[in-house]
Scaffold this motif. Structure first.
Motif, mmCIF file in Angstrom:
data_model
loop_
_atom_site.group_PDB
_atom_site.id
_atom_site.type_symbol
_atom_site.label_atom_id
_atom_site.label_comp_id
_atom_site.label_asym_id
_atom_site.label_seq_id
_atom_site.Cartn_x
_atom_site.Cartn_y
_atom_site.Cartn_z
ATOM 1 N N TRP A 113 0.826 -1.189 0.000
ATOM 2 C CA TRP A 113 0.000 0.000 0.000
ATOM 3 C C TRP A 113 0.864 1.244 0.000
ATOM 4 C CZ3 TRP A 113 -4.270 0.428 -2.017
ATOM 5 C CH2 TRP A 113 -5.235 1.344 -1.652
ATOM 6 N N ASN A 114 2.116 1.081 0.268
ATOM 7 C CA ASN A 114 3.058 2.201 0.279
ATOM 8 C C ASN A 114 3.998 2.134 -0.922
ATOM 9 O OD1 ASN A 114 4.443 -0.051 1.019
ATOM 10 N ND2 ASN A 114 5.441 0.853 2.797
ATOM 11 N N TRP A 115 3.539 1.576 -2.010
ATOM 12 C CA TRP A 115 4.338 1.374 -3.220
ATOM 13 C C TRP A 115 4.977 2.651 -3.735
ATOM 14 C CZ3 TRP A 115 2.813 4.414 -7.151
ATOM 15 C CH2 TRP A 115 1.529 4.945 -7.068
ATOM 16 N N TYR A 116 4.338 3.783 -3.546
ATOM 17 C CA TYR A 116 4.808 5.061 -4.089
ATOM 18 C C TYR A 116 6.077 5.563 -3.399
ATOM 19 C CZ TYR A 116 2.968 7.127 0.134
ATOM 20 O OH TYR A 116 2.748 7.428 1.442
ATOM 21 N N GLU A 117 6.368 5.078 -2.194
ATOM 22 C CA GLU A 117 7.463 5.626 -1.399
ATOM 23 C C GLU A 117 8.820 5.510 -2.072
ATOM 24 O OE1 GLU A 117 6.949 3.660 2.368
ATOM 25 O OE2 GLU A 117 5.457 5.143 3.031
ATOM 26 N N GLN A 118 8.979 4.542 -2.960
ATOM 27 C CA GLN A 118 10.263 4.407 -3.645
ATOM 28 C C GLN A 118 10.411 5.406 -4.797
ATOM 29 O OE1 GLN A 118 10.702 0.578 -5.638
ATOM 30 N NE2 GLN A 118 8.477 0.396 -5.735
ATOM 31 N N TYR A 119 9.330 6.116 -5.115
ATOM 32 C CA TYR A 119 9.342 7.042 -6.248
ATOM 33 C C TYR A 119 9.251 8.510 -5.858
ATOM 34 C CZ TYR A 119 8.232 2.685 -8.614
ATOM 35 O OH TYR A 119 8.251 1.397 -9.057
ATOM 36 N N VAL A 120 8.528 8.812 -4.766
ATOM 37 C CA VAL A 120 8.214 10.204 -4.463
ATOM 38 C C VAL A 120 8.001 10.386 -2.961
ATOM 39 C CG1 VAL A 120 5.740 9.895 -4.833
ATOM 40 C CG2 VAL A 120 6.748 12.124 -5.242
ATOM 41 N N GLU A 121 8.237 11.594 -2.471
ATOM 42 C CA GLU A 121 8.016 11.918 -1.061
ATOM 43 C C GLU A 121 6.512 11.947 -0.752
ATOM 44 O OE1 GLU A 121 10.465 12.294 1.226
ATOM 45 O OE2 GLU A 121 11.830 11.726 -0.387
ATOM 46 N N ASP A 122 6.166 11.700 0.503
ATOM 47 C CA ASP A 122 4.756 11.680 0.921
ATOM 48 C C ASP A 122 4.008 12.945 0.524
ATOM 49 O OD1 ASP A 122 5.077 9.195 2.045
ATOM 50 O OD2 ASP A 122 4.865 9.869 4.127
ATOM 51 N N ASP A 123 4.581 14.119 0.810
ATOM 52 C CA ASP A 123 3.849 15.361 0.554
ATOM 53 C C ASP A 123 3.559 15.555 -0.930
ATOM 54 O OD1 ASP A 123 6.612 15.780 0.149
ATOM 55 O OD2 ASP A 123 6.460 17.914 0.633
ATOM 56 N N VAL A 124 4.477 15.155 -1.793
ATOM 57 C CA VAL A 124 4.265 15.264 -3.238
ATOM 58 C C VAL A 124 3.190 14.277 -3.687
ATOM 59 C CG1 VAL A 124 5.347 14.987 -5.508
ATOM 60 C CG2 VAL A 124 6.609 16.083 -3.645
ATOM 61 N N PHE A 125 3.247 13.050 -3.185
ATOM 62 C CA PHE A 125 2.256 12.036 -3.540
ATOM 63 C C PHE A 125 0.858 12.472 -3.117
ATOM 64 C CE2 PHE A 125 -0.256 8.275 -2.362
ATOM 65 C CZ PHE A 125 -0.325 7.658 -3.591
ATOM 66 N N TYR A 126 0.699 12.903 -1.870
ATOM 67 C CA TYR A 126 -0.628 13.270 -1.370
ATOM 68 C C TYR A 126 -1.158 14.540 -2.030
ATOM 69 C CZ TYR A 126 -0.428 9.407 1.842
ATOM 70 O OH TYR A 126 -0.357 8.141 2.363
ATOM 71 N N ALA A 127 -0.279 15.441 -2.418
ATOM 72 C CA ALA A 127 -0.732 16.615 -3.175
ATOM 73 C C ALA A 127 -1.290 16.181 -4.529
ATOM 74 C CB ALA A 127 0.416 17.601 -3.353
ATOM 75 N N ALA A 128 -0.648 15.209 -5.166
ATOM 76 C CA ALA A 128 -1.144 14.688 -6.450
ATOM 77 C C ALA A 128 -2.481 13.973 -6.260
ATOM 78 C CB ALA A 128 -0.115 13.752 -7.071
ATOM 79 N N VAL A 129 -2.620 13.214 -5.195
ATOM 80 C CA VAL A 129 -3.879 12.520 -4.907
ATOM 81 C C VAL A 129 -5.001 13.537 -4.690
ATOM 82 C CG1 VAL A 129 -5.077 11.071 -3.209
ATOM 83 C CG2 VAL A 129 -2.802 10.419 -4.024
ATOM 84 N N ASP A 130 -4.714 14.583 -3.927
ATOM 85 C CA ASP A 130 -5.715 15.633 -3.711
ATOM 86 C C ASP A 130 -6.113 16.286 -5.031
ATOM 87 O OD1 ASP A 130 -5.743 15.164 -1.004
ATOM 88 O OD2 ASP A 130 -4.535 16.930 -0.481
ATOM 89 N N ASP A 131 -5.160 16.505 -5.909
ATOM 90 C CA ASP A 131 -5.443 17.104 -7.215
ATOM 91 C C ASP A 131 -6.372 16.205 -8.024
ATOM 92 O OD1 ASP A 131 -5.025 19.194 -9.206
ATOM 93 O OD2 ASP A 131 -3.856 17.680 -10.301
ATOM 94 N N VAL A 132 -6.123 14.907 -7.994
ATOM 95 C CA VAL A 132 -6.988 13.957 -8.697
ATOM 96 C C VAL A 132 -8.402 14.003 -8.114
ATOM 97 C CG1 VAL A 132 -7.431 11.494 -9.074
ATOM 98 C CG2 VAL A 132 -5.131 12.419 -9.429
ATOM 99 N N HIS A 133 -8.519 14.003 -6.802
ATOM 100 C CA HIS A 133 -9.837 14.042 -6.165
ATOM 101 C C HIS A 133 -10.583 15.325 -6.524
ATOM 102 C CE1 HIS A 133 -8.369 11.035 -2.916
ATOM 103 N NE2 HIS A 133 -8.803 10.419 -3.998
ATOM 104 N N GLU A 134 -9.869 16.433 -6.599
ATOM 105 C CA GLU A 134 -10.500 17.703 -6.939
ATOM 106 C C GLU A 134 -10.997 17.722 -8.382
ATOM 107 O OE1 GLU A 134 -9.601 22.412 -6.227
ATOM 108 O OE2 GLU A 134 -8.141 20.929 -5.621
ATOM 109 N N ARG A 135 -10.313 17.023 -9.265
ATOM 110 C CA ARG A 135 -10.663 17.017 -10.690
ATOM 111 C C ARG A 135 -11.465 15.795 -11.118
ATOM 112 N NH1 ARG A 135 -5.890 19.774 -13.790
ATOM 113 N NH2 ARG A 135 -4.864 20.856 -12.084
ATOM 114 N N GLN A 136 -11.832 14.960 -10.190
ATOM 115 C CA GLN A 136 -12.484 13.692 -10.513
ATOM 116 C C GLN A 136 -13.741 13.873 -11.355
ATOM 117 O OE1 GLN A 136 -13.420 11.236 -7.148
ATOM 118 N NE2 GLN A 136 -14.181 9.589 -8.413
#
Length: 141
Positions: free
Chosen positions: A1-24
């Motif tokens: 469930w934490n697969w993204y951690e090897q690619y990007v920092e938490d704050d960057v990942f969650y900002a992208a997730v929030d952006d997706v939710h806002e544009r859903q």
């Protein structure tokens, strides 16, 4: 469930997730979601759409559901944990390994689309939502 951690920092990942939710609202649901909703409704399930997203995205989620899927759902929840909604005997459709395990431990049934992060769970897994709907219908006959 934490697969993204090897690619990007938490704050960057969650900002992208929030952006997706806002544009859903600009994107369609997964293929077969309408069939799954109608199947669940036809089988008498109460449908509560719960999403692990920030609570202020509840409105966007409800608007997206209203415009995208049959209005056969009875509730929408967005927040940090949806576990409080799960009761023994429920049918839980979720892809999170933690939610799946919690549901099973609570005495609920768990089904999901098959993803790399949940392939080793004890949920009944499907490749498509259409397959999930057909499986649910076949159990009720």
């Amino acid at each position: 469930w934490n697969w993204y951690e090897q690619y990007v920092e938490d704050d960057v990942f969650y900002a992208a997730v929030d952006d997706v939710h806002e544009r859903q609202i600009a994107y369609p649901p997964f293929d077969g979601a309408d069939k799954l909703f109608w199947t669940l409704h036809g089988l008498g399930y109460q449908i509560i759409v719960a999403s692990h997203r920030k609570p202020h995205f509840t409105y966007q989620l409800a608007r997206w559901l209203e415009g995208s899927l049959p209005w056969v759902w009875s509730g929408v929840y967005a927040g940090p944990s949806k576990l409080f909604l799960i009761e023994p005997g429920d049918l839980v459709i979720d892809d999170s390994p933690e939610t799946i395990q919690y549901a099973l431990d609570k005495g609920a049934e768990a089904i999901s689309l098959r993803w790399p992060w949940n392939k080793d769970t004890a949920a009944v897994l499907f490749d498509t939502l259409e397959e999930m709907a057909e499986w649910l219908k076949s159990r009720s006959q």
